[in-house]
Design a protein around this motif. Sequence first.
Motif, PDB file in Angstrom:
ATOM      1  N   PRO A 303       0.832  -1.207   0.000  1.00 57.59           N
ATOM      2  CA  PRO A 303       0.000   0.000   0.000  1.00 57.59           C
ATOM      3  C   PRO A 303       0.869   1.261   0.000  1.00 57.59           C
ATOM      4  N   LEU A 304       0.382   2.278  -0.686  1.00 57.61           N
ATOM      5  CA  LEU A 304       1.096   3.546  -0.808  1.00 57.61           C
ATOM      6  C   LEU A 304       0.208   4.660  -0.264  1.00 57.61           C
ATOM      7  N   VAL A 305       0.806   5.573   0.476  1.00 63.82           N
ATOM      8  CA  VAL A 305       0.058   6.714   1.008  1.00 63.82           C
ATOM      9  C   VAL A 305       0.845   7.980   0.715  1.00 63.82           C
ATOM     10  N   GLY A 306       0.217   8.916   0.042  1.00 62.63           N
ATOM     11  CA  GLY A 306       0.800  10.241  -0.125  1.00 62.63           C
ATOM     12  C   GLY A 306       0.036  11.201   0.776  1.00 62.63           C
ATOM     13  N   LEU A 307       0.735  11.751   1.760  1.00 62.89           N
ATOM     14  CA  LEU A 307       0.066  12.604   2.746  1.00 62.89           C
ATOM     15  C   LEU A 307       0.329  14.074   2.453  1.00 62.89           C
ATOM     16  N   PRO A 308      -0.628  14.934   2.818  1.00 64.81           N
ATOM     17  CA  PRO A 308      -0.367  16.365   2.707  1.00 64.81           C
ATOM     18  C   PRO A 308       0.800  16.746   3.608  1.00 64.81           C
ATOM     19  N   GLY A 309       1.519  17.804   3.253  1.00 64.69           N
ATOM     20  CA  GLY A 309       2.676  18.213   4.037  1.00 64.69           C
ATOM     21  C   GLY A 309       2.310  18.881   5.348  1.00 64.69           C
ATOM     22  N   ASN A 310       1.149  19.486   5.390  1.00 64.21           N
ATOM     23  CA  ASN A 310       0.701  20.140   6.630  1.00 64.21           C
ATOM     24  C   ASN A 310       0.656  19.126   7.775  1.00 64.21           C
ATOM     25  N   PRO A 311       1.313  19.423   8.891  1.00 62.79           N
ATOM     26  CA  PRO A 311       1.454  18.404   9.946  1.00 62.79           C
ATOM     27  C   PRO A 311       0.128  17.927  10.539  1.00 62.79           C
ATOM     28  N   VAL A 312      -0.869  18.805  10.649  1.00 64.07           N
ATOM     29  CA  VAL A 312      -2.152  18.377  11.196  1.00 64.07           C
ATOM     30  C   VAL A 312      -2.865  17.479  10.182  1.00 64.07           C
ATOM     31  N   SER A 313      -2.888  17.904   8.921  1.00 69.80           N
ATOM     32  CA  SER A 313      -3.494  17.079   7.886  1.00 69.80           C
ATOM     33  C   SER A 313      -2.817  15.709   7.843  1.00 69.80           C
ATOM     34  N   ALA A 314      -1.485  15.717   7.897  1.00 72.17           N
ATOM     35  CA  ALA A 314      -0.748  14.456   7.799  1.00 72.17           C
ATOM     36  C   ALA A 314      -1.139  13.514   8.932  1.00 72.17           C
ATOM     37  N   LEU A 315      -1.244  14.053  10.132  1.00 70.07           N
ATOM     38  CA  LEU A 315      -1.534  13.207  11.290  1.00 70.07           C
ATOM     39  C   LEU A 315      -2.991  12.707  11.259  1.00 70.07           C
ATOM     40  N   VAL A 316      -3.916  13.576  10.874  1.00 65.10           N
ATOM     41  CA  VAL A 316      -5.321  13.167  10.806  1.00 65.10           C
ATOM     42  C   VAL A 316      -5.503  12.076   9.748  1.00 65.10           C
ATOM     43  N   ILE A 317      -4.949  12.298   8.571  1.00 60.60           N
ATOM     44  CA  ILE A 317      -5.113  11.326   7.482  1.00 60.60           C
ATOM     45  C   ILE A 317      -4.366  10.027   7.801  1.00 60.60           C
ATOM     46  N   ALA A 318      -3.231  10.138   8.460  1.00 62.72           N
ATOM     47  CA  ALA A 318      -2.494   8.929   8.842  1.00 62.72           C
ATOM     48  C   ALA A 318      -3.348   8.065   9.771  1.00 62.72           C
ATOM     49  N   GLY A 319      -4.062   8.710  10.689  1.00 63.35           N
ATOM     50  CA  GLY A 319      -4.925   7.954  11.594  1.00 63.35           C
ATOM     51  C   GLY A 319      -6.025   7.225  10.841  1.00 63.35           C
ATOM     52  N   LEU A 320      -6.517   7.846   9.779  1.00 59.79           N
ATOM     53  CA  LEU A 320      -7.622   7.247   9.020  1.00 59.79           C
ATOM     54  C   LEU A 320      -7.154   6.209   8.007  1.00 59.79           C
ATOM     55  N   THR A 321      -5.883   6.272   7.603  1.00 59.14           N
ATOM     56  CA  THR A 321      -5.427   5.384   6.516  1.00 59.14           C
ATOM     57  C   THR A 321      -4.306   4.436   6.948  1.00 59.14           C
ATOM     58  N   ILE A 322      -3.243   4.994   7.542  1.00 58.82           N
ATOM     59  CA  ILE A 322      -2.085   4.146   7.863  1.00 58.82           C
ATOM     60  C   ILE A 322      -2.421   3.166   8.971  1.00 58.82           C
ATOM     61  N   VAL A 323      -3.216   3.627   9.955  1.00 54.60           N
ATOM     62  CA  VAL A 323      -3.553   2.738  11.073  1.00 54.60           C
ATOM     63  C   VAL A 323      -4.318   1.499  10.574  1.00 54.60           C
ATOM     64  N   PRO A 324      -5.420   1.648   9.793  1.00 49.44           N
ATOM     65  CA  PRO A 324      -6.061   0.426   9.276  1.00 49.44           C
ATOM     66  C   PRO A 324      -5.179  -0.360   8.314  1.00 49.44           C
ATOM     67  N   ALA A 325      -4.289   0.324   7.593  1.00 53.25           N
ATOM     68  CA  ALA A 325      -3.400  -0.406   6.672  1.00 53.25           C
ATOM     69  C   ALA A 325      -2.428  -1.287   7.451  1.00 53.25           C
ATOM     70  N   ILE A 326      -1.909  -0.768   8.573  1.00 53.25           N
ATOM     71  CA  ILE A 326      -1.002  -1.566   9.402  1.00 53.25           C
ATOM     72  C   ILE A 326      -1.737  -2.807   9.916  1.00 53.25           C
ATOM     73  N   ALA A 327      -2.978  -2.610  10.364  1.00 52.63           N
ATOM     74  CA  ALA A 327      -3.770  -3.741  10.845  1.00 52.63           C
ATOM     75  C   ALA A 327      -3.912  -4.772   9.723  1.00 52.63           C
ATOM     76  N   ARG A 328      -4.248  -4.305   8.535  1.00 58.75           N
ATOM     77  CA  ARG A 328      -4.547  -5.217   7.435  1.00 58.75           C
ATOM     78  C   ARG A 328      -3.315  -5.993   6.958  1.00 58.75           C
ATOM     79  N   VAL A 329      -2.204  -5.308   6.656  1.00 59.70           N
ATOM     80  CA  VAL A 329      -1.021  -6.046   6.179  1.00 59.70           C
ATOM     81  C   VAL A 329      -0.401  -6.840   7.321  1.00 59.70           C
ATOM     82  N   GLY A 330      -0.663  -6.427   8.552  1.00 57.64           N
ATOM     83  CA  GLY A 330      -0.095  -7.102   9.713  1.00 57.64           C
ATOM     84  C   GLY A 330      -0.966  -8.201  10.277  1.00 57.64           C
ATOM     85  N   GLY A 331      -2.059  -8.530   9.579  1.00 58.20           N
ATOM     86  CA  GLY A 331      -2.858  -9.688   9.970  1.00 58.20           C
ATOM     87  C   GLY A 331      -3.854  -9.456  11.078  1.00 58.20           C
ATOM     88  N   ALA A 332      -4.026  -8.213  11.540  1.00 58.91           N
ATOM     89  CA  ALA A 332      -4.952  -7.960  12.650  1.00 58.91           C
ATOM     90  C   ALA A 332      -6.378  -7.868  12.130  1.00 58.91           C
TER      91      ALA A 332
END
Lengths: 412, 412
Positions: A303-332
Motif C-alpha cells: 500500500p502507498l500513502v501520499g500525505l499532505p505536508g501540513n502536519p495536522v493534515s498528515a496526522l489526521v489522514i495517517a490515523g484514518l489510513t495508515i492505522v487500518p493499513a497496518i492492521a490489514r497487512v499485519g494480519g490484525a
Amino acid sequence: MPEFLRLVPPKEALARWLRAFPAEPTVGRELVPTTEALDRVLAEPITAPQPLPSFARANVDGYAVRAEDTYGASASLPAYLKLKGEVPMGEVAVGNVDRGQAYLVHTGGMVPQGADAVVMLEDTQAVRQHEVEIHRPAAPGQNVIAAGEDVVPGERILEAGIRLRPQEIGGLLALGITRVSVYERPKVSILSTGDEVVPAETDPSPGQVRDINSHTLAALVRRAGGDPLLGGILPDHFETLEKAVRAAHASSHIVVVTAGSSASARDMTARVLSLLGEPGVLIHGLSIKPGKPTILGVAGRVPLVGLPGNPVSALVIAGLTIVPAIARVGGAKAAVPAGRVRARLTGNVPSEAGRDDYIPVRLEASPEGWLAEPVFGKSNLIFTLVRADGMVHIPPDVTGLAAGESVDVEPF
Amino acid sequence: MPEFLRLVPPKEALARWLRAFPAEPTVGRELVPTTEALDRVLAEPITAPQPLPSFARANVDGYAVRAEDTYGASASLPAYLKLKGEVPMGEVAVGNVDRGQAYLVHTGGMVPQGADAVVMLEDTQAVRQHEVEIHRPAAPGQNVIAAGEDVVPGERILEAGIRLRPQEIGGLLALGITRVSVYERPKVSILSTGDEVVPAETDPSPGQVRDINSHTLAALVRRAGGDPLLGGILPDHFETLEKAVRAAHASSHIVVVTAGSSASARDMTARVLSLLGEPGVLIHGLSIKPGKPTILGVAGRVPLVGLPGNPVSALVIAGLTIVPAIARVGGAKAAVPAGRVRARLTGNVPSEAGRDDYIPVRLEASPEGWLAEPVFGKSNLIFTLVRADGMVHIPPDVTGLAAGESVDVEPF
C-alpha cells in the motif's frame, strides 16, 4: 495526472483502497515468549491443550461434601458429617469423600474425589474434633468450579488475528503455552519531501523549517503496532524522489510519502507513486478537511500513502489510513471500536455539506460533564493538535455544529 | 486485623488512598531523545525558545503582494503588478516587495519583506512575462501565516506532567528541542502468593495451578507506563512473605501482592503489608464486585496494593488502583477521560444496591449499532475476560440493568 479530478468521500476511498490490498497479511511470522507478546497479533489460532481448571476447585472456604448428605439440613436440624481432614493448598486430598464424610477445603483448593459440593464455612459449625455440623443444604456442583469449566481440551480459545491483551497473556500461560507465533510488525517507510524541510536537529536558515512529519508519523506507526523506517528528507526533485521511493517500496510493507505543500510538489509525489506498479494510484483527493490532497494507492503487495505536508493534515489522514493499513497487512482482524467521550460543544463549528470535517477540541470538565472547546488555528499548525485532546468528526451530511450540541470526541 | 470490618465504596477508597501518597512524584528524572519520548511523562515545563513559524509563510500557492495594491481589483478591472520573481521553497526572496510589485510564492514558502498578503493563483493571471493581473482584492494578512502565529518565543508550550503524544514529539522537534527531561517509569513490584501457584513454564501437579496474575499484571503495568518487576511466587508463609515484601518495598515505587484466595491467605497479606511503615493499611475490603478482598495502603513513600487472587478480580482492581497509582507516583497529571462505546445490552444483569459492579461484555455489531452481550462466568475465570471486549460499570445506586438498556462500555 491533474490534481483532484474528483474528490472521493473518505469512507468510500478507504474501502476501495483496502479492497486492492493482498487478501492475506504480507508480513512474516515469528515465535515470541508469551510474556513478551503484549499487543502483538496472533498468527495462528490456539487450541486448548488441556482443561482449565485442570481439577475441580473449591470456590469458597468451607467443607467438601456429597450434596445428598446435606439435604434437609438447617441450623436447628444440622446434618452431622465426619471430618476426614483438610486439603492443603496445592495438594491432593489423602482420601475420598465417602457417604457422611467431609473435608475442609480452601478457596482455589482441590475438591476431593467423591465430593460434589462445598458448604461455605459460614453455614457450618465445627463442634467436635472430627465432626462438623452442616446448617444449610448444598446442591450438586454448588461452590465448585468443575474441571474444564473455563476451557475444555481441544476448544479453540484464540483466533488468528487478535491483538494480545493482558488477559490473553494470562490465559495462554494458564494453559502452559509459553511461546506464541505472532505476525511481524509491518515495516512502514516514511519519507518526507520538500526543499524547505531540514532535519529537526539542524538550525534552519531563513525560509527553512524543521521536519515534523517524519517523527509524528513514526510515533503514530509505533502506537499502531508498526515498525517505522525513516527514509529521510528528500528534495522536490523527481529522480531523487523516485529512487528513494523505489528503495522504500522494495524493503517495506507500507510506503508513506509526505508531499511538499505546494501543488507542484504534491503532483510530483503522485507521479512518482504511480510508477511503482499495478494497480497504482487509486485515489487522489479526498472530500475531507483537513487532508484533501491525499493520495492512496497500491503497488504490487505494498500500500502507498501520499500525505499532505501540513502536519495536522498528515496526522489526521495517517490515523484514518495508515492505522487500518497496518492492521490489514499485519494480519490484525477488526478490533473493538475505539471509545468516544460524550461532550458538549462550547462554540459553533462551520462545516461544508458533502465534506467530512475533523475538528480538534480541548476537553474540559464541568459540573454538567465534559465540555469540548474547538481549537481553531487557521493554518492547522502543529500546536493546534498539541492544544487539543481529541477530534470531533462532522459527517458529510451535516453542515456545521452549534454551540451546546452534544458531540462524540475521539480522544487522541 | 479481621477482614472486611467495613467495605468502602471504591471511589471513596481511591480518594483516601491517593491522599496518603507523597505530594510529589517519587520517581527520578532522565534525559531522553525527543524522538524516543513517546508516551513518557514530561518532568519539566517547556518554554518556546523561538517563534513558530520562524518566518512569515504563504498559506497557498500565489503571489505575495502589498494588500493595498489590490484594493478594488476584480476580473473586469484587474490590478496590474510587476512580477519581481519567485521565492524558491526553503530560500529567501532576493529582494523586497515594493509598491506595485509581486513575488510568486508556494505554499509553505517565505513571504518576502514588504508583502503582507498572498493572492491565490486562481485569482490571478500571468499575462506578460514580468506582469501579473490580480482579479480579487486581498486583505492584510490574507493567506499568510505570520511569524509566531503558532507559538511565540517565551510561551509556555508544555506543562510538566503531560504524557507525550505524537503531536508533542512533532511540536518539540519543530522548535529544535531534541532532548527532553522525563520522569522515569515507576518500578512496580509484583508478588504472587499461594502454595498452589507454580510458574507458568512448569507442569503443575494435581492441586496446583500456573501463575497467571504476575503476567497479566505485568502487562497492565507496562501499558500504564510502569516498569514491572516480577518478585516471583511466594508460599503462604508469613516470614517468607514478609522478607520478600520488605525487599520489594525497598526497591520499587509501588508494591503489589496478589494474595492467595482463601481468607487466611488474604489475612496474612494484610498483616505483612501493615508491617512496612506508616500510615500502613488504609483500606481492607471494597464494596465492589469483582474485587471485594482488596487491600490499599501506603508505607512511607510507597503505595501498597493487596489484590484478590482471582485473576479477573486482580485485573479489574489493578485497572482501578494500580493504573492511577502509576500516574501519580510517576508525575503524570490527570489525562483525558477514557473513551466509551455506547451499546445496547442483550441480557439482564443483576447487581446489588450499594455495590459497584463491573460486568464483562462482548461487543457485537448490529444494524442498530453495537450490542453488549454480558459474559457470565460464575467464578470469574481468566477466559471470562478473554471472551470480553470491555466492561460495563454499574454504580452502587443502580440495582441491575435490563436487556435493551443503553450502556457505556469501557473497552479494554
